[in-house]
Design a protein around this motif. Structure first.
Motif, PDB file in Angstrom:
ATOM      1  N   VAL A 248      11.237   5.294  -0.539  1.00  0.00           N
ATOM      2  CA  VAL A 248      12.102   6.193  -1.311  1.00  0.00           C
ATOM      3  C   VAL A 248      13.277   5.405  -1.883  1.00  0.00           C
ATOM      4  N   ASP A 249      13.392   5.433  -3.204  1.00  0.00           N
ATOM      5  CA  ASP A 249      14.490   4.763  -3.909  1.00  0.00           C
ATOM      6  C   ASP A 249      15.363   5.838  -4.551  1.00  0.00           C
ATOM      7  N   VAL A 250      16.534   6.086  -3.952  1.00  0.00           N
ATOM      8  CA  VAL A 250      17.380   7.196  -4.416  1.00  0.00           C
ATOM      9  C   VAL A 250      18.096   6.880  -5.720  1.00  0.00           C
ATOM     10  N   ALA A 251      17.954   5.652  -6.212  1.00  0.00           N
ATOM     11  CA  ALA A 251      18.566   5.319  -7.503  1.00  0.00           C
ATOM     12  C   ALA A 251      17.693   5.764  -8.672  1.00  0.00           C
TER      13      ALA A 251
ATOM     14  N   GLY B  34       0.785  -1.229   0.000  1.00  0.00           N
ATOM     15  CA  GLY B  34       0.000   0.000   0.000  1.00  0.00           C
ATOM     16  C   GLY B  34       0.814   1.275   0.000  1.00  0.00           C
ATOM     17  N   LEU B  35       2.144   1.185  -0.028  1.00  0.00           N
ATOM     18  CA  LEU B  35       2.988   2.379  -0.015  1.00  0.00           C
ATOM     19  C   LEU B  35       3.361   2.789  -1.433  1.00  0.00           C
ATOM     20  N   ALA B  36       3.344   4.097  -1.678  1.00  0.00           N
ATOM     21  CA  ALA B  36       3.794   4.615  -2.973  1.00  0.00           C
ATOM     22  C   ALA B  36       5.312   4.486  -3.059  1.00  0.00           C
ATOM     23  N   LEU B  37       5.854   4.636  -4.259  1.00  0.00           N
ATOM     24  CA  LEU B  37       7.303   4.596  -4.444  1.00  0.00           C
ATOM     25  C   LEU B  37       7.756   5.905  -5.072  1.00  0.00           C
ATOM     26  N   PHE B  38       8.643   6.615  -4.361  1.00  0.00           N
ATOM     27  CA  PHE B  38       9.192   7.874  -4.853  1.00  0.00           C
ATOM     28  C   PHE B  38      10.672   7.701  -5.147  1.00  0.00           C
ATOM     29  N   GLY B  39      11.168   8.528  -6.095  1.00  0.00           N
ATOM     30  CA  GLY B  39      12.595   8.582  -6.351  1.00  0.00           C
ATOM     31  C   GLY B  39      13.243   9.663  -5.494  1.00  0.00           C
TER      32      GLY B  39
END
Length: 384
Positions: A372-375, A247-252
């Motif tokens: 949060v995916d910093v890649a 249920g969590l969004a994915l941000f860069g």
């Protein structure tokens, strides 16, 4: 009447001559004889009783149920092959066996460690540095390491810059070990002695600031259950409970933010290290309205600008690195859209002219909302 007195004598004489026996009544058994017979039978009865008492079944009798101890164990989660790290984790300096609490900070490009009493010196013609690590699993520890680099830290709004030494250290979080160039910084005023930045996270891990200490297995609960003894029922001693990221969004590391009244979007840094989101505001003026404090400010984005008037929500104190004094800011609520999320977000007002991005999205919005995916950059799914 003629009598025959000699008849009995004749019969006896005939019996004696022929060998016949005269029938007689059976003899009566006496009490003494009964007792004797009973006594001869008693040993057999006693022997049988002893045999019954000493009899044991070939297998022990089992209860209907048995008690089994079980443990509920938290297991780490992975998304796209990357380990999910919480807001805080345990970091290990593997070469020295030192553990310390670490904060996962997607806003920091380089990892940093709390170093005190920093002294530089030369060894074999090379620059070295000696420093203390005050908050480790072995209390205060002094290390000596060669200087890998020096970095100049320029804090926006301050004229003075800071020089920090950089050393090379192997850092492990969860099952990931990275060889990092870590900056030495006095973090006495900060809760966590170790800061894990994008240099560690990139391509290896993603951040979930809604949880803490989720990178390793951890016993959540221990309990006892009763199970039937029969059958081939197999009972696990450990029940795995994976960390839930559903249920969590994915941000860069960077995302596009929309604010009502602006045609173009704002570039925003997704920063798990900042508690409250921040927006670039200029021409800040305070005034009173209906007995309450309000603020008027301007937001500029490219060729577009807009003046906002908002009720002041509260005043916060922002901690700054390198021993710099805390900075006081007011907060207001501004409605924004980020991906599929549209909500009224609390922002601190500050002049971000010296920063690369006009908006910073902090922990208060991200917690229990997004990973949060910093890649990656600009990956937030937008509303249809």
């Amino acid at each position: 009447m003629t009598r025959f007195p000699v008849l009995p004598a004749v019969i006896l004489a005939i019996s004696a001559l022929t060998g016949c026996q005269v029938l007689q009544k059976p003899a009566q058994t006496t009490d003494s004889q009964k007792t004797s017979r009973t006594e001869t039978e008693a040993p057999d009865s006693k022997q049988k009783t002893e045999e019954l008492q000493t009899f044991k079944p070939s297998k022990p009798l089992l209860p209907d149920t048995i008690s089994v101890k079980q443990q509920l164990v938290q297991t780490p989660a992975r998304v796209g092959g990357k380990l999910v790290l919480g807001f805080a984790e345990i970091g290990t300096l593997t070469e020295y066996g030192l553990k310390m609490d670490a904060k996962i900070d997607t806003g920091a490009g380089r990892s940093s460690i709390d170093a005190r009493n920093i002294k530089n010196f030369e060894r074999d013609g090379k620059k070295w540095v000696r420093f203390d690590l005050p908050r480790t699993s072995k209390a205060n520890v002094t290390l000596e390491l060669p200087v890998k680099d020096t970095v100049l830290i320029k804090v926006p709004g301050d004229e003075d810059s800071q020089t920090r030494y950089v050393v090379n250290i192997n850092v492990k979080v969860g099952d990931i070990t990275q060889n990092l160039d870590v900056s030495l910084n006095d973090r006495e005023r900060f809760e966590f002695p170790l800061l894990i930045g994008r240099d560690f996270l990139k391509d290896m891990a993603i951040a979930n600031v809604g949880k803490k200490y989720i990178a390793t297995e951890k016993v959540l609960d221990t309990f006892t259950v009763k199970v039937p003894t029969g059958g081939n029922l197999s009972i696990k001693e450990q029940i795995d409970k994976p960390v839930d990221v559903s249920g969590l969004a994915l941000f860069g590391e960077l995302e596009e933010v929309r604010i009502k009244g602006f045609k173009n979007t704002f570039k925003a840094r997704i920063d798990t290290g900042a508690k409250t989101s921040s927006i670039d505001a200029t021409d800040i003026e305070y005034y009173t309205k209906n007995g309450e404090e309000w603020v008027r400010f301007k937001v500029v984005n490219g060729d577009n600008s807009q003046t906002f008037e908002r009720k002041v929500h509260r005043e916060v104190s922002i901690k700054r690195h390198g021993g710099l004094a805390n900075q006081s800011r007011v907060t207001v609520f501004i409605p924004i859209t980020l991906g599929k999320i549209s909500k009224n977000v609390e922002f601190t007002l500050t002049n971000r002219t010296g920063y690369e991005h006009p908006i910073l999205i902090g922990e208060r919005l991200l917690s229990n909302t997004a990973l949060v995916d910093v890649a990656q950059q600009n990956i937030a799914e937008t509303k249809k």
